[in-house]
Scaffold this motif. Structure first.
Motif, PDB file in Angstrom:
ATOM      1  N   ALA A 130      45.182  39.116  40.694  1.00 42.48           N
ATOM      2  CA  ALA A 130      44.656  37.808  41.084  1.00 42.48           C
ATOM      3  C   ALA A 130      43.635  37.946  42.203  1.00 42.48           C
ATOM      4  O   ALA A 130      42.596  37.270  42.194  1.00 42.48           O
ATOM      5  N   LEU A 131      43.911  38.821  43.168  1.00 40.08           N
ATOM      6  CA  LEU A 131      42.946  39.062  44.247  1.00 40.08           C
ATOM      7  C   LEU A 131      41.628  39.590  43.686  1.00 40.08           C
ATOM      8  O   LEU A 131      40.542  39.184  44.115  1.00 40.08           O
ATOM      9  N   GLY A 132      41.744  40.492  42.702  1.00 41.41           N
ATOM     10  CA  GLY A 132      40.536  41.029  42.082  1.00 41.41           C
ATOM     11  C   GLY A 132      39.744  39.955  41.362  1.00 41.41           C
ATOM     12  O   GLY A 132      38.506  39.879  41.489  1.00 41.41           O
ATOM     13  N   GLY A 133      40.454  39.087  40.598  1.00 42.83           N
ATOM     14  CA  GLY A 133      39.768  38.032  39.871  1.00 42.83           C
ATOM     15  C   GLY A 133      39.105  37.027  40.795  1.00 42.83           C
ATOM     16  O   GLY A 133      37.933  36.649  40.598  1.00 42.83           O
TER      17      GLY A 133
ATOM     18  N   GLY B 186      29.905  34.556  41.860  1.00 50.21           N
ATOM     19  CA  GLY B 186      29.693  33.153  41.535  1.00 50.21           C
ATOM     20  C   GLY B 186      29.995  32.824  40.090  1.00 50.21           C
ATOM     21  O   GLY B 186      29.720  31.719  39.619  1.00 50.21           O
ATOM     22  N   ASP B 187      30.566  33.764  39.351  1.00 57.85           N
ATOM     23  CA  ASP B 187      30.882  33.583  37.934  1.00 57.85           C
ATOM     24  C   ASP B 187      32.390  33.422  37.768  1.00 57.85           C
ATOM     25  O   ASP B 187      33.166  34.345  38.034  1.00 57.85           O
ATOM     26  N   GLY B 188      32.835  32.240  37.324  1.00 57.45           N
ATOM     27  CA  GLY B 188      34.253  31.956  37.188  1.00 57.45           C
ATOM     28  C   GLY B 188      34.942  32.721  36.081  1.00 57.45           C
ATOM     29  O   GLY B 188      36.172  32.662  35.974  1.00 57.45           O
ATOM     30  N   ILE B 189      34.184  33.428  35.250  1.00 58.12           N
ATOM     31  CA  ILE B 189      34.811  34.165  34.149  1.00 58.12           C
ATOM     32  C   ILE B 189      35.747  35.248  34.676  1.00 58.12           C
ATOM     33  O   ILE B 189      36.743  35.593  34.038  1.00 58.12           O
TER      34      ILE B 189
ATOM     35  N   PRO C 236      34.246  28.625  32.198  1.00 58.65           N
ATOM     36  CA  PRO C 236      34.344  29.071  33.595  1.00 58.65           C
ATOM     37  C   PRO C 236      33.683  28.087  34.560  1.00 58.65           C
ATOM     38  O   PRO C 236      32.749  27.366  34.187  1.00 58.65           O
ATOM     39  N   HIS C 237      34.181  28.071  35.771  1.00 57.43           N
ATOM     40  CA  HIS C 237      33.541  27.273  36.819  1.00 57.43           C
ATOM     41  C   HIS C 237      33.793  27.962  38.158  1.00 57.43           C
ATOM     42  O   HIS C 237      34.804  28.635  38.336  1.00 57.43           O
ATOM     43  N   PRO C 238      32.880  27.814  39.110  1.00 53.87           N
ATOM     44  CA  PRO C 238      33.035  28.476  40.405  1.00 53.87           C
ATOM     45  C   PRO C 238      34.211  27.898  41.188  1.00 53.87           C
ATOM     46  O   PRO C 238      34.642  26.764  40.943  1.00 53.87           O
ATOM     47  N   LEU C 239      34.723  28.694  42.125  1.00 48.63           N
ATOM     48  CA  LEU C 239      35.861  28.259  42.925  1.00 48.63           C
ATOM     49  C   LEU C 239      35.409  27.366  44.072  1.00 48.63           C
ATOM     50  O   LEU C 239      34.333  27.532  44.628  1.00 48.63           O
ATOM     51  N   LYS C 240      36.279  26.421  44.418  1.00 49.40           N
ATOM     52  CA  LYS C 240      36.063  25.600  45.601  1.00 49.40           C
ATOM     53  C   LYS C 240      36.993  26.099  46.711  1.00 49.40           C
ATOM     54  O   LYS C 240      38.143  26.465  46.443  1.00 49.40           O
ATOM     55  N   ASP C 241      36.527  26.108  47.937  1.00 45.89           N
ATOM     56  CA  ASP C 241      37.362  26.503  49.073  1.00 45.89           C
ATOM     57  C   ASP C 241      38.080  27.824  48.783  1.00 45.89           C
ATOM     58  O   ASP C 241      39.316  27.913  48.799  1.00 45.89           O
TER      59      ASP C 241
END
Length: 317
Positions: free
Chosen positions: A175-178, A186-189, A106-111
């Motif tokens: 997808a909106l929920g994820g 802050g958790d990309g999982i 996992p990784h955090p989202l950008k923008d």
């Protein structure tokens, strides 16, 4: 289903999905969201599916040939089945794989505002497409429930578009929920979990479509109401006294084959029987316009044979 009605729903879905797919890929490029990538592939697969449905409808209009004397009406069923395969492999399996990878790395989202904005736009566009499919389906659905309509429809296009649009809307909510949970925690999982849910949803829809179109490919009979109308139209009470047995088969969504053994009296002349058959065919076509291929075989009604009951594993008579 009228060809125009089905085409209208397909074209509406195709236009919406192409625009949505482009927007989702742009959002993925800026944010790195796996949910957006899965949704982009989903919309791209849906666009390809609508292209397949349009191609199948065009090929089905070809005239009958010596090699295919009953025409090409079943092309629409074949391409409907291909849609389920595309949705399963490209849409569902890819989303499951991408979600699995994102959960393990996992990784955090950008923008993050890019995927949120695109998903809101996609919900609106898919909503308009779904509304068009519902409107077109309601003209044919009658008193059937939506489940009955999807399962009993002889034309594959509207059920396919309905299920695709419904799946797209549910997938957008997932997808909106994820994405939302990823931004909030802050958790990309969570993005990966949302992607996995989208993949599971697409696989289920693809399996439902495959099961329904497989039944059409195998050959389905006319509906109970149509069978009753045909039986009533065959008998004139004069020369044709009854229907000994009858078989119907959809050669395509709008073309029905009718084969029946009809009861006539033993003292009727060949001329009387021939004229009665011609009249019965005309009555059948008037009662059920899609009955375009009709074979009626006269026979002398035998009460003893009829009383013994029909063997469903054999052709009666």
């Amino acid at each position: 289903m009228s060809a125009s009605g089905g085409t209208k729903a397909i074209v509406a879905a195709l236009g919406a999905n192409l625009a949505i797919a482009a927007a989702k890929f742009v959002a993925f490029a800026f944010s790195g969201s796996s949910s957006m990538l899965a949704e982009g592939v989903h919309s791209l697969a849906d666009s390809g599916n609508q292209g397949l449905l349009l191609l199948g409808g065009k090929k089905a209009k070809r005239a009958a040939t010596a090699q295919h004397p009953f025409g090409y009406g079943r092309e629409r069923y074949i391409y409907g089945f291909l849609v389920s395969i595309v949705l399963f492999t490209i849409g569902g399996v890819f989303a499951l794989y991408e979600g699995y990878e994102k959960i393990h790395a996992p990784h955090p989202l950008k923008d993050w505002y890019w995927p949120i904005g695109v998903l809101i736009f996609a919900v609106i566009a898919e909503g308009f497409s779904f509304r068009t499919a519902i409107k077109e389906s309601n003209e044919l659905r009658g008193k059937q429930t939506w489940t009955q309509f999807v399962r009993r429809a002889k034309a594959p296009e509207l059920p396919v578009v309905l299920l695709e649009d419904f799946g797209a809307l549910v997938g957008l909510v997932l997808a909106l929920g994820g994405v939302g949970l990823t931004v909030a925690t802050g958790d990309g999982i969570w993005d990966g979990i949302g992607t996995m849910c989208i993949g599971a949803l697409l696989v289920v829809i693809a399996l439902v479509l495959a099961a329904e179109t497989k039944s059409l490919l195998l050959g389905e009979a006319a509906g109970p109401e149509q069978v009753a109308k045909i039986r009533e139209a065959v008998v004139d009470g004069d020369v044709v006294t009854g229907v000994i047995h009858m078989r119907t088969l959809h050669l395509g969504p709008e073309e029905l084959l009718v084969a029946a053994k009809i009861a006539v009296r033993h003292d009727d002349t060949a001329t009387q029987v021939a004229r009665a058959i011609d009249a019965a065919e005309a009555r059948i076509r008037a009662a059920v316009p899609i009955a375009r291929v009709i074979y009626l075989e006269p026979d002398i009604y035998n009460e003893a044979v009829a009383a013994a009951g029909a063997d469903p594993s054999k052709t009666p008579g």
